[in-house]
Design a protein around this motif. Structure first.
Motif, short mmCIF file in Angstrom:
data_model
loop_
_atom_site.label_atom_id
_atom_site.label_comp_id
_atom_site.label_asym_id
_atom_site.label_seq_id
_atom_site.Cartn_x
_atom_site.Cartn_y
_atom_site.Cartn_z
N LEU A 7 -11.18 24.36 31.32
CA LEU A 7 -11.22 24.65 30.23
C LEU A 7 -9.98 25.43 29.54
CD1 LEU A 7 -14.73 25.98 29.30
CD2 LEU A 7 -13.97 23.85 28.70
N VAL A 8 -9.44 26.26 30.30
CA VAL A 8 -8.30 26.88 30.01
C VAL A 8 -6.97 25.99 30.26
CG1 VAL A 8 -6.54 28.77 30.77
CG2 VAL A 8 -9.12 29.24 30.67
N ASP A 9 -6.89 25.12 31.29
CA ASP A 9 -5.91 24.17 31.28
C ASP A 9 -5.99 23.31 29.97
OD1 ASP A 9 -4.04 22.42 32.50
OD2 ASP A 9 -5.41 21.08 33.02
N LEU A 10 -7.33 22.77 29.52
CA LEU A 10 -7.27 21.80 28.50
C LEU A 10 -6.67 22.68 27.39
CD1 LEU A 10 -11.06 20.62 29.03
CD2 LEU A 10 -8.74 19.46 29.28
N VAL A 11 -7.08 23.76 26.96
CA VAL A 11 -6.58 24.65 25.85
C VAL A 11 -5.08 24.44 25.85
CG1 VAL A 11 -6.23 26.98 24.84
CG2 VAL A 11 -8.53 26.26 25.59
N HIS A 12 -4.38 24.74 26.94
CA HIS A 12 -3.04 24.89 27.13
C HIS A 12 -2.31 23.13 26.78
CE1 HIS A 12 -1.64 28.78 28.52
NE2 HIS A 12 -2.83 28.86 29.31
N ARG A 13 -3.13 22.37 27.54
CA ARG A 13 -2.45 20.82 27.50
C ARG A 13 -2.56 20.19 25.92
NH1 ARG A 13 -6.02 17.37 30.98
NH2 ARG A 13 -5.60 18.92 32.59
N TYR A 14 -3.52 20.63 25.33
CA TYR A 14 -3.75 20.15 23.94
C TYR A 14 -3.49 21.01 22.56
CZ TYR A 14 -5.65 16.26 26.75
OH TYR A 14 -6.00 15.31 27.81
N GLU A 15 -2.90 22.29 23.14
CA GLU A 15 -2.93 23.31 22.05
C GLU A 15 -4.20 23.43 21.21
OE1 GLU A 15 0.66 22.32 20.04
OE2 GLU A 15 2.12 23.15 21.43
N VAL A 16 -5.35 23.67 21.92
CA VAL A 16 -6.56 23.78 21.08
C VAL A 16 -6.57 25.07 20.22
CG1 VAL A 16 -8.89 24.01 21.52
CG2 VAL A 16 -7.62 22.34 22.83
N ASP A 17 -6.92 25.08 19.26
CA ASP A 17 -7.18 26.49 18.26
C ASP A 17 -8.41 27.27 18.65
OD1 ASP A 17 -4.58 25.54 17.10
OD2 ASP A 17 -5.37 24.49 15.55
N THR A 18 -9.33 26.36 18.74
CA THR A 18 -10.88 26.62 18.53
C THR A 18 -11.68 26.35 19.94
OG1 THR A 18 -10.79 27.36 16.31
CG2 THR A 18 -12.85 27.53 17.50
N VAL A 19 -12.25 27.05 20.63
CA VAL A 19 -12.94 26.61 21.59
C VAL A 19 -14.53 27.13 21.21
CG1 VAL A 19 -13.60 26.78 24.18
CG2 VAL A 19 -11.27 26.86 23.60
N ALA A 20 -15.45 25.99 21.04
CA ALA A 20 -16.70 26.30 20.82
C ALA A 20 -17.64 26.01 21.91
CB ALA A 20 -16.81 25.53 19.56
N VAL A 21 -18.39 26.95 22.48
CA VAL A 21 -19.06 26.91 23.42
C VAL A 21 -20.45 27.12 23.23
CG1 VAL A 21 -19.57 28.11 25.97
CG2 VAL A 21 -17.16 28.11 25.17
N LEU A 22 -21.43 26.14 23.60
CA LEU A 22 -22.57 26.07 23.55
C LEU A 22 -23.44 26.54 24.68
CD1 LEU A 22 -22.28 22.53 22.12
CD2 LEU A 22 -23.50 24.29 20.82
N PRO A 23 -24.86 27.07 24.41
CA PRO A 23 -25.35 27.63 25.54
C PRO A 23 -25.63 26.83 26.85
CG PRO A 23 -26.68 28.07 23.58
CD PRO A 23 -25.20 26.92 23.49
N SER A 24 -25.17 27.02 27.86
CA SER A 24 -25.22 26.11 29.12
C SER A 24 -25.27 27.11 30.21
CB SER A 24 -23.95 25.65 29.37
OG SER A 24 -23.47 24.70 28.23
N PRO A 25 -26.27 26.60 31.43
CA PRO A 25 -26.47 27.53 32.42
C PRO A 25 -25.30 27.90 33.44
CG PRO A 25 -27.62 25.34 32.81
CD PRO A 25 -27.03 25.53 31.19
N GLU A 26 -24.26 26.61 33.13
CA GLU A 26 -22.97 26.76 34.08
C GLU A 26 -22.12 27.96 33.55
OE1 GLU A 26 -24.53 22.61 34.18
OE2 GLU A 26 -24.18 24.02 32.58
N LEU A 27 -22.43 28.12 32.00
CA LEU A 27 -21.49 29.40 31.72
C LEU A 27 -22.34 30.47 31.50
CD1 LEU A 27 -19.46 26.91 29.03
CD2 LEU A 27 -18.55 28.16 31.25
N ASP A 28 -22.62 31.17 32.49
CA ASP A 28 -23.20 32.55 32.30
C ASP A 28 -22.07 33.66 31.96
OD1 ASP A 28 -21.97 32.64 34.68
OD2 ASP A 28 -23.62 33.03 36.04
#
Length: 501
Positions: A229-250
């Motif tokens: 995720l962090v690499d994707l934000v840098h690579r594509y200059e993402v302004d907003t990261v919208a995270v949905l409920p996921s067991p992997e992202l505790d």
């Protein structure tokens, strides 16, 4: 070596899918800072027009109370009128009405403006009394409410302008959706429906087990997995990261994600598991040393419910008296242009599952309800509700009545009787109720409404899932303020006629 080659191939496919949807020419030079430059201009414009509104209100208040300066000059009030723009902007600043998180969407901006105006009115009264300043009460009572009204109007106008810009693809921020397939698909559809919010989804990130190696999902490039995720934000200059409920992202994973995004300009948005519960019912409270999300019970009984019912009955009675000439005119036209009764009565299901006879002006031929089975295979509805855009059962005058929802006006009588409310879920047929799932029965905790979220959100154009979500949202978050907001939006929805058929 093989893993490295596979990774390169996958990233190449991701870049290709991304470029197909968002060519490099569109993104080159459009960094996060450049994409957000409009925000500063927007805030500066609001500050300037707020000051202008206060200047106009001060001038009008002074002239109405004392006449033009020099005719009957009142030095203290004149000084307050001249200083009002500075005082007004300072009050808005203290109330934090210029912070970006309260602007553009939601009612919080307007609530803070009203709170600041009320506090300023109380402060002026207290200071003038404490220091025995001769500030004319007539001037204050006229100038400050007018400043508040003009400020609300100009902010609403600027917000509508910004929403139009968003719909035309301007002033948007790139967004990365993070979650499992079902959640990403639902959030993507919601963002597409609410394009005026200004989020431009450029891709998604899925967990490995859910297809992070795929190229495209739901029309979106799959840019990577949760571990990138962090690499994707840098690579594509993402302004907003919208995270949905996921067991992997505790909790720990989200905390590390937040740390990783600190050296970027990306905003992190977390979707709660209870997405339909919003507003004052949700608050963060410390419990056992942890900041936990506290969800209050919906207030469906007691004084607030009695207040709503009294407001509904009183407003409906006044509406019937005020609209009496219109009602008589419509009834006469229906009687003269088609055979059959003026009113159409139909059994609908109301609060607590009780049925009642709902009134409408007849907009179809007599016996239209018995013709549904013959037209069922040509329905333009959502699978549960039968709707047809070019319904042959509708009369000539009925098309006009339905286009502007005038056929619904007799339901004011149902409101006076206590069977319906001015605002609430749409009153369903028993055949529809028989197909309801568990969630949809939640709507029977309140009375059905003459208008509601369903009417101002697209009406018959909505899918069944959207209809369920909207009805549940209303029940979960009901308040008088929410009702007033829906009533305000109803006028625009009726004039547009979207979904009215």
């Amino acid at each position: 070596m093989l893993e490295e080659r596979d990774g390169s191939v996958r990233h190449a496919a991701q870049r290709q899918a991304f470029s197909a949807r968002f060519p490099a020419s569109r993104l080159r030079g459009e960094g996060t800072v450049a994409r957000r430059a409009w925000r500063r201009e927007y805030v500066r414009r609001i500050v300037g027009v707020d000051a202008l509104c206060a200047l106009v209100a001060g001038a009008v208040g002074y002239v109405v109370r004392f006449g033009p300066p020099g005719v009957a000059t009142e030095d203290v009030s004149l000084a307050v009128a001249l200083a009002l723009p500075v005082i007004w902007v300072a009050a808005m600043l203290v109330a934090r009405t210029y912070e970006e998180r309260y602007l553009w969407v939601g009612p919080e901006e307007f609530r803070r403006v009203l709170s600041a105006a009320a506090l300023l009115l109380a402060t002026v009264g207290t200071v003038s009394w404490a220091f025995k300043l001769e500030v004319a009460r007539g001037f204050v009572v006229l100038a400050l409410p007018m400043a508040a009204m003009l400020t609300l109007l100009q902010r609403f106008t600027q917000r509508r302008w910004l929403h139009r810009q968003h719909r035309h693809g301007r002033f948007q921020q790139t967004t990365l959706l993070v979650g499992h397939r079902a959640g990403v698909e639902a959030l993507h559809a919601q963002i597409d429906r609410d394009a005026h919010h200004g989020y431009r989804v450029i891709g998604c990130a899925l967990p490995r087990a859910d297809g992070a190696d795929a190229e495209v999902f739901d029309g979106l490039p799959v840019l990577g997995g949760f571990d990138e995720l962090v690499d994707l934000v840098h690579r594509y200059e993402v302004d907003t990261v919208a995270v949905l409920p996921s067991p992997e992202l505790d909790g720990p994973a989200l905390r590390r994600l937040g740390w990783g995004l600190e050296d970027t300009r990306a905003e992190l948005l977390l979707a709660p598991a209870v997405t339909e519960v919003v507003g004052p019912r949700v608050s963060i409270r410390p419990v056992a040393g942890l900041p936990l999300l506290h969800v209050e019970r919906p207030e469906l009984t007691g004084v607030r419910r009695l207040t709503k019912e009294a407001f509904d009955a009183g407003s409906a009675a006044i509406g019937i008296l005020f609209l009496a000439p219109v009602l008589v005119t419509i009834a006469s036209i229906i009687k003269l242009t088609s055979r059959g009764p003026v009113f159409f009565k139909q059994e609908r299901v109301g609060r607590d599952g009780r049925t009642f006879s709902m009134l409408k002006f007849r907009s179809m031929v007599v016996g239209a309800d018995r013709m549904v089975e013959d037209l069922a295979d040509r329905s333009d509805g959502n699978g549960v509700l039968f709707k047809k855009k070019d319904d042959p059962r509708v009369t000539a005058i009925g098309r006009i009545l339905r286009r502007y929802s005038l056929d619904e006006l007799p339901q004011l009588i149902n409101v006076v009787r206590g069977e319906m409310s001015l605002v609430g879920p749409r009153p369903p047929l028993q055949t529809e109720v028989d197909q309801y799932g568990f969630d949809m029965h939640r709507r029977f905790l309140v009375k059905p409404g003459l208008t509601g979220l369903w009417q101002v959100s697209g009406r018959s154009d909505l899918s069944w899932d959207d209809s369920v979500r909207i009805d549940v949202r209303y029940v979960e978050n009901w308040s008088l303020t929410f009702d007033f907001m829906i009533l305000w939006k109803t006028a625009g929805a009726v004039l547009r006629g979207a979904g009215a058929y």
